[in-house]
Enzyme design. Structure first.
Site, PDB file in Angstrom:
ATOM      1  CB  ILE A  89     -86.603 -33.823  79.786  1.00 26.52           C
ATOM      2  CG1 ILE A  89     -85.146 -33.755  80.244  1.00 26.52           C
ATOM      3  CG2 ILE A  89     -86.793 -34.947  78.786  1.00 26.52           C
ATOM      4  CD1 ILE A  89     -84.688 -34.975  81.021  1.00 26.52           C
ATOM      5  CE1 TYR A  94    -101.956 -36.069  89.331  1.00 29.68           C
ATOM      6  CE2 TYR A  94    -101.483 -37.323  87.349  1.00 29.68           C
ATOM      7  CZ  TYR A  94    -102.356 -36.966  88.354  1.00 29.68           C
ATOM      8  OH  TYR A  94    -103.616 -37.500  88.388  1.00 29.68           O
ATOM      9  CB  VAL A  97     -89.127 -34.704  83.536  1.00 27.29           C
ATOM     10  CG1 VAL A  97     -87.860 -35.539  83.716  1.00 27.29           C
ATOM     11  CG2 VAL A  97     -90.335 -35.459  84.093  1.00 27.29           C
ATOM     12  CE  LYS A 112     -93.675 -36.540  87.776  1.00 27.02           C
ATOM     13  NZ  LYS A 112     -94.468 -37.794  87.786  1.00 27.02           N
ATOM     14  CG  ASP A 203    -100.633 -41.818  81.489  1.00 33.10           C
ATOM     15  OD1 ASP A 203    -101.291 -41.849  80.426  1.00 33.10           O
ATOM     16  OD2 ASP A 203     -99.973 -40.809  81.840  1.00 33.10           O
TER      17      ASP A 203
END
Length: 369
Positions: A89, A94, A97, A112, A203
């Site tokens: 996706i 980090y 996904v 993830k 974020d």
């Protein structure tokens, strides 16, 4: 002398036998103290077939299994083969996904993959995901999944069709004011929940905000999030995404508060109307120039302590006026007022999530429907 316990697994008994005979002294006597074995049961051959050697699990799997169960209470743990991993996706700093499907139920999920294994940011993300379970403004955590034979760790969450960034790009017409209000109300309720429970996201941006086909908004990606005890603490300024970073972070402040999230909320609100980011710098200094070019260049009068920040030594273009309203002619006066309070350069003057939810703009009848 160590005794063989018939109730134990054959592999354990085999290990005890080996230790017993290996512990004979030079005089040939059998030792009475048997050292506690630390071997993995999965790698001990059965006494029925000592030649068969099962495939070893990776070191990361053994370490992760202990860490997940030992340090994160009540954490559901599963295996990757319980899911079918489908298309990718998105990709972040980090992790990647993927869209996935639970084999047993056929339910769609988001999976993830943690790029750095089960690191410190993973613990923080899972702790926060567990803290917000049940709240409608957040993506719901399901479990941690580990590939037993590879160095891969995954976090499984509920699947939402779109994120806000993709939704804006795919729309034929921009959001009207009523739609922006509905989305911002949900976003602020989620951010307020975080702040009141001692958490900063750090974020927030359109790609980290999911929207389903019913118009329900869900905040996700807590990889940079942080729990806190004091309203103003010392943290790393190297967080966030450039176009949504608050001025204090761009200037290198190591003491900051939840106000960094509210700045990002203001940037998102502006983007919903403009269909593009309001401040699009290509470096931290250029980002500050873009901000000050619209909101005015601060000084120690409007922002006490500004000159003490590391980044303030750079010479910025002097712009004494706030020209925000000139960029938003379609928004009502109350909408501009809220946007100005969200995008206040001085973090002490920035509106809180609690006050923003109660701002009169949300109760004003919109001119568009």
């Amino acid at each position: 002398m160590a005794m063989i316990d018939p109730s134990l697994d054959n592999g354990v008994n085999e290990c005890v036998r080996r230790k017993k005979y290996a512990s004979r002294s030079k005089e040939g006597h059998v030792g009475t103290v048997i050292k506690k074995t630390t071997c993995d049961l999965a790698t001990i051959p059965s006494s029925r077939d000592s030649r068969r050697k099962p495939k070893k699990r990776s070191k990361l799997f053994k370490k992760t299994r202990f860490s997940v169960r030992g340090n994160t209470a009540n954490l559901r743990y599963g295996r990757l083969d319980e899911y079918e991993v489908l298309d990718e996706i998105c990709r972040g700093s980090y992790g990647k996904v993927y869209k996935g499907k639970e084999k047993e139920t056929g339910r769609m999920v988001a999976i993830k993959k943690e790029l750095d294994g089960f690191c410190k940011s993973s613990y923080r993300e899972i702790d926060i995901l567990k803290s917000v379970v049940g709240h409608p403004s957040f993506v719901q955590f399901k479990q941690v999944v580990v590939d037993e034979y590879k160095d891969d760790v995954y976090v499984v969450m509920e699947y939402i069709e779109n994120d806000l960034r993709r939704s804006m790009k795919s729309m034929e017409t921009p959001f009207n004011e009523s739609q922006v209000k509905a989305l911002m109300k949900q976003l602020m309720e989620g951010v307020n929940f975080l702040h009141e429970n001692g958490m900063m996201h750090r974020d927030l941006k359109p790609s980290n905000i999911l929207v389903n086909n019913k118009g329900e908004l869900k905040i996700c990606d807590f990889g940079m999030s942080r729990q806190f005890r004091r309203a103003l603490g010392s943290y790393s300024p190297r967080v966030g995404t450039l176009w949504y970073k608050a001025p204090e972070l761009l200037l290198g402040a190591e003491k900051y508060s939840c106000a960094v999230d509210m700045w990002a909320v203001g940037c998102i609100m502006a983007e919903l109307f403009l269909e593009d980011a309001i401040f699009k710098g290509d470096s931290e200094i250029d980002q500050l120039q873009k901000i000050f070019g619209i909101l005015g260049t601060p000084d120690d009068i409007v922002w006490p302590g500004f000159s003490s920040l590391p980044g303030s030594r750079f010479k910025f273009v002097e712009q004494p006026f706030n020209m925000l309203s000139m960029n938003f002619t379609i928004i009502s006066g109350l909408g501009i007022d809220l946007l100005n309070k969200l995008l206040a350069c001085n973090p002490e003057e920035r509106i809180t999530a609690k006050d923003a939810i109660n701002h009169p703009w949300f109760h004003e009848k919109s001119s568009t429907s």
